[in-house]
Scaffold this motif. Structure first.
Motif, PDB file in Angstrom:
ATOM      1  N   LEU A  10     -12.870  24.990  28.514  1.00 47.32           N
ATOM      2  CA  LEU A  10     -13.358  24.487  29.794  1.00 47.32           C
ATOM      3  C   LEU A  10     -14.323  25.475  30.467  1.00 47.32           C
ATOM      4  N   ILE A  11     -14.109  26.768  30.216  1.00 46.74           N
ATOM      5  CA  ILE A  11     -14.900  27.779  30.931  1.00 46.74           C
ATOM      6  C   ILE A  11     -16.390  27.694  30.555  1.00 46.74           C
ATOM      7  N   PRO A  12     -16.730  27.729  29.237  1.00 48.66           N
ATOM      8  CA  PRO A  12     -18.164  27.594  28.922  1.00 48.66           C
ATOM      9  C   PRO A  12     -18.739  26.247  29.348  1.00 48.66           C
ATOM     10  N   LEU A  13     -17.894  25.213  29.364  1.00 43.59           N
ATOM     11  CA  LEU A  13     -18.379  23.899  29.788  1.00 43.59           C
ATOM     12  C   LEU A  13     -18.855  23.942  31.246  1.00 43.59           C
ATOM     13  N   ILE A  14     -18.003  24.501  32.096  1.00 47.45           N
ATOM     14  CA  ILE A  14     -18.371  24.611  33.518  1.00 47.45           C
ATOM     15  C   ILE A  14     -19.571  25.549  33.664  1.00 47.45           C
ATOM     16  N   THR A  15     -19.564  26.640  32.867  1.00 45.15           N
ATOM     17  CA  THR A  15     -20.702  27.568  32.914  1.00 45.15           C
ATOM     18  C   THR A  15     -21.991  26.836  32.575  1.00 45.15           C
ATOM     19  N   SER A  16     -21.922  25.949  31.578  1.00 42.33           N
ATOM     20  CA  SER A  16     -23.148  25.262  31.158  1.00 42.33           C
ATOM     21  C   SER A  16     -23.684  24.382  32.280  1.00 42.33           C
ATOM     22  N   ILE A  17     -22.778  23.791  33.071  1.00 43.60           N
ATOM     23  CA  ILE A  17     -23.244  22.978  34.201  1.00 43.60           C
ATOM     24  C   ILE A  17     -23.949  23.885  35.214  1.00 43.60           C
ATOM     25  N   GLY A  18     -23.356  25.060  35.441  1.00 42.55           N
ATOM     26  CA  GLY A  18     -23.979  26.025  36.351  1.00 42.55           C
ATOM     27  C   GLY A  18     -25.346  26.461  35.856  1.00 42.55           C
ATOM     28  N   ILE A  19     -25.432  26.746  34.552  1.00 47.11           N
ATOM     29  CA  ILE A  19     -26.706  27.175  33.961  1.00 47.11           C
ATOM     30  C   ILE A  19     -27.749  26.069  34.098  1.00 47.11           C
TER      31      ILE A  19
END
Lengths: 442, 365
Positions: free
Chosen positions: B154-163
């Protein structure tokens, strides 16, 4: 217990409300030799020795040494900035030309952005009404933003003069019926699209001699109102609307909608929408079988440089307000249309990128002169009664850059002359901007 | 995870009301689909609705748009296959290519090179677009995802939305929010070209051809080269691949780079088709490409491409073919509804997507 709490809260709010009224300007204010008995009736001109009484909407109090506050709310970012930026500059030029109002400087504050959208209009209006010192607003650029902004501004007792809103919903159907989005205190110097719809219908049906036309809007009150006005007028003239459809704001692929339109075999396609969707339509229409030879007509929303410079916009007709200002002169500031354009170019280093700078200039002058007439000074403090200001706006009559200006019952104040331009050279769009091929006056 | 006992004793579950409901939905979907198409056919017989040429244009436009979705979808699918998470910033990787390509194209137009030497110009634009997208993809991997390699999915997924938002507003801040229009392609490309007895618009044909060539090149790269084999090995099992001497970090970078390059090609194709790019250009195509990847079976490269083309066709032809049959006005406004309904329907009938079978990543997730 909860009921007691609610009652206390209500009492408290009422008390605070009264307090605010008194703070703005109340009957307890000291009498003055120059103040008005009832500014609502007298428009600020008062018999000597009488007492200032604020009207039902309250009054703005400008303390000694303070500036009068007005605001500009226009589309100044994004693709519609081409339309909204000249509006804001029109306001700035009018403020410079007019000079002090009732002896006070006028401030436009920080320019606000309506984003050409309902949420943008609402957000800007909330910022405006949060400051009770604001007297009036010049804006919005887009009707969609105005529909959301006008109720807030109207409820705050302010006036709003739009330089480029044209949706019939914001004023009236021109037959005495109030538009669904009309709000008291709303005025505009731009035309009502019922006239533009009729002008385009006459152009297509009588001037071009076409019988079949299609129309595309984008769900926005302006584009929908104008296409509906066009449809009604075109059908009244004996023409047939083959397709009446819509795109979504943000769409890029127009092939599907154009194919839907092509199925009806229209001779002309009227799509009074904005950039970038309007740009995508002209760019893609050539690739759709059945529309290669269709005549394309857009409205003043695309009378902007970034549309007219597209190579595919060559041969596109553009309807909009009559911008042949000729020797028009603003009767209050004395500024001529030519002089204003020269001043614009000198101040900003470029020609206006949209067509409503003159409308914005006149709107601002109209507001400032109305404030001038209703403002009352009591012991150094200036009072601007909000109701009196609305009444004065209703009575406004001046010759503007755009022609004669006087308001009807629902705030339509502008010259309703419409022209159709023909864009012949995207590499030199100034030719197209002056190439009038059809004109209409109600 | 299926327990050993359950594996030994497979019991047939009695169908409940949910199964009956799903069956009813499936039947209703098929009936509505047939009803809509029949309505359109009847209209066609009566001489109403689009002509034959119009249907051809819709199909071609759908395939061209779909091929572009497919190219973007490859990036989603490859990253999912290797790392098991959805890189939602991939739409912005695509946008970066289109945006940088615009500045090159505009410069070439200004110096009049675009007019006189279009083929070389578009190759330069393509190269700059690929370079920009690849760079952005690789930098994002290095800066944002590598430190999260061992974090929960879930962490990289949310990060990708931020990016994704970061990239959008970086471009908006640097280059403004207005749409930037590419210069027009030459007349010979905008004219209709005879192809298999079909008169197809040149740009669309070019888009389809370039997409097919790129897809074939990618297939050969993944199947035949050493790096391609490493990517497949890492997708299969990162730990074992590392034990076999594969540099996992480098392989993951290669995956992002290849996905980015595909998005860069899509950026130039977008410019050929629609001409306008803005900071928000990557958002909707990104979502659609993700949909295409899911439609085709995420993790499967052929599936991503097929999913893209199908999605393009659904949204291009679907509104006219199905909705117009019900007499709904303004059907083309509903193309996104058709596209996403098609996705739901495909997943109802085949939950793993059209070509989705086995996924190593699924086991690890």
């Amino acid at each position: 217990m909860r009921r007691v709490g609610l009652v206390s809260l209500c009492l408290f709010l009422v008390a605070v409300g009264c307090g605010e009224d008194q703070m703005q300007a109340g009957p307890d204010d000291p009498p003055s030799a120059t103040s008005a008995v009832d500014p609502v009736e007298n428009g600020g001109a008062a018999p000597e020795g009488s007492e200032f009484v604020p009207g039902p909407l309250g009054a703005v109090e400008v303390a000694p040494g303070e500036e009068i506050q007005i605001r500009s709310v226009n589309s100044i970012t994004g693709d519609v900035a081409s339309l909204g930026t000249p509006n804001q500059r029109g306001v700035e030029l009018a403020l410079d030309d007019y000079g002090p109002v009732a002896g006070r400087a006028v401030s436009m504050g920080t320019p606000l952005d309506d984003l050409c959208s309902p949420d943008g209009g609402q957000a800007a209006a909330q910022t405006v009404v949060a400051d009770p010192a604001v007297v009036g607003v010049i804006g919005t650029t887009c009707s969609a933003a105005a529909v959301a902004a006008a109720p807030l501004i109207s409820n705050a007792g302010m006036v709003m003069i739009a330089p480029s809103n044209t949706s019939p919903a914001l004023t009236s159907d021109l037959a005495g019926t109030q538009g669904s989005a009309y709000q008291p205190g709303y005025y505009r110097t731009s035309h009502n699209d019922l006239f533009q719809g009729r002008a385009v219908a006459l152009f297509v049906r009588n001037h071009l001699g076409f019988e079949r036309a299609a129309a595309i809007h984008d769900g926005d009150p302006y584009t929908q109102g104008l296409t509906e006005a066009f449809r009604a007028a075109f059908e009244e003239l004996g023409g047939e609307i083959t397709t009446f459809t819509a795109v979504n704001k943000g769409d890029t692929d127009m092939i599907a909608v154009l194919t839907e339109v092509a199925a009806g075999g229209p001779q002309a396609l009227f799509f009074p929408i904005f950039m970038p969707e309007g740009g995508f339509i002209v760019q893609q229409v050539g690739g759709v079988a059945g529309l290669e030879d269709a005549t394309l007509i857009v409205s003043a929303a695309l009378l902007v440089d970034n549309f007219m410079e597209l190579s595919e916009s060559e041969g596109v007709y553009i309807s909009g307000p009559d911008l042949r200002f000729g020797s028009n002169r603003n009767s209050i500031t004395g500024r001529t249309a030519e002089g204003l354009l020269a001043e614009y170019v000198a101040s900003y280093g470029e020609e206006p990128s949209g067509g409503y700078w003159g409308h914005a200039y006149d709107a601002t002058v109209m507001l400032l002169s109305a404030i001038d007439r209703v403002a009352v000074e009591v012991e150094g403090t200036l009072y601007i009664d909000r109701m009196a200001l609305r009444n004065e706006m209703d009575r406004s009559s001046l010759d503007g850059i755009i022609g004669p200006i006087s308001c009807d019952e629902y705030g339509d104040c502008g010259s309703q002359r419409i022209t159709v331009l023909y864009n012949t050279d995207p590499r030199n769009i100034e030719i197209g901007k002056n190439n009038v091929v059809f004109d209409f006056a109600p | 995870m299926t327990s050993a006992a359950a594996t030994r004793l497979p019991r047939r579950r009695r169908p409940g009301w949910v199964d009956s409901f799903l069956l009813a939905v499936r039947i209703a979907a098929i009936v509505l689909l047939i009803w809509g198409i029949a309505g359109t056919v009847v209209k066609g017989i009566n001489g109403e609705g689009p002509t034959g040429e119009a249907w051809r244009d819709l199909v071609v436009a759908g395939i061209a748009q779909g091929a572009m979705y497919g190219l973007i979808a490859l990036g989603y699918s490859m990253v999912y296959g290797v790392l098991g998470f959805i890189n939602f910033a991939h739409g912005e990787v695509f946008m970066s290519g289109g945006m940088v390509g615009f500045f090159v194209a505009n410069y070439l137009w200004d110096i009049r090179f675009w007019d006189t030497n279009f083929v070389l110009s578009i190759l330069l634009v393509l190269a700059s677009s690929i370079l920009a997208s690849t760079l952005v993809a690789v930098i994002v991997e290095r800066v944002a995802y590598r430190p999260l390699r061992d974090a929960p999915r879930l962490i990289p997924l949310i990060t990708s939305i931020g990016i994704s938002f970061f990239l959008q507003y970086t471009f908006a801040g640097l280059f403004g929010v207005a749409v930037k229009n590419y210069p027009p392609p030459p007349d010979y490309l905008r004219a209709r070209i005879g192809f298999l007895d079909l008169e197809i618009e040149g740009t669309k044909l070019a888009v389809i051809v370039v997409a097919v060539v790129t897809m074939v090149a990618l297939y050969l790269f993944v199947e035949k080269t050493r790096t391609g084999r490493s990517i497949r090995a890492v997708a299969e099992d990162k730990e074992i691949a590392a034990l076999m001497g594969i540099n996992v970090d480098r392989t993951i970078v290669a995956t992002f780079a290849v996905g980015g390059a595909m998005a860069g090609v899509a950026g130039t194709l977008w410019a050929l088709l629609f001409r306008g790019v803005s900071f928000i250009t990557g958002f909707l195509p990104g979502i659609k490409a993700f949909t295409a990847a899911v439609l085709g079976g995420i993790g499967n490269l052929g599936g991503a491409m097929a999913g893209g083309v199908l999605l393009g066709l659904f949204e291009g032809v679907g509104p006219q073919l199905v909705l117009a049959g019900f007499g709904i006005p303004g059907v083309s406004q509903l193309k996104d509804v058709v596209a996403f309904t098609a996705l739901v329907l495909v997943l109802i009938f085949k939950p793993s997507g059209l070509f989705g079978e086995r996924l190593a990543a699924e086991d690890r997730a």
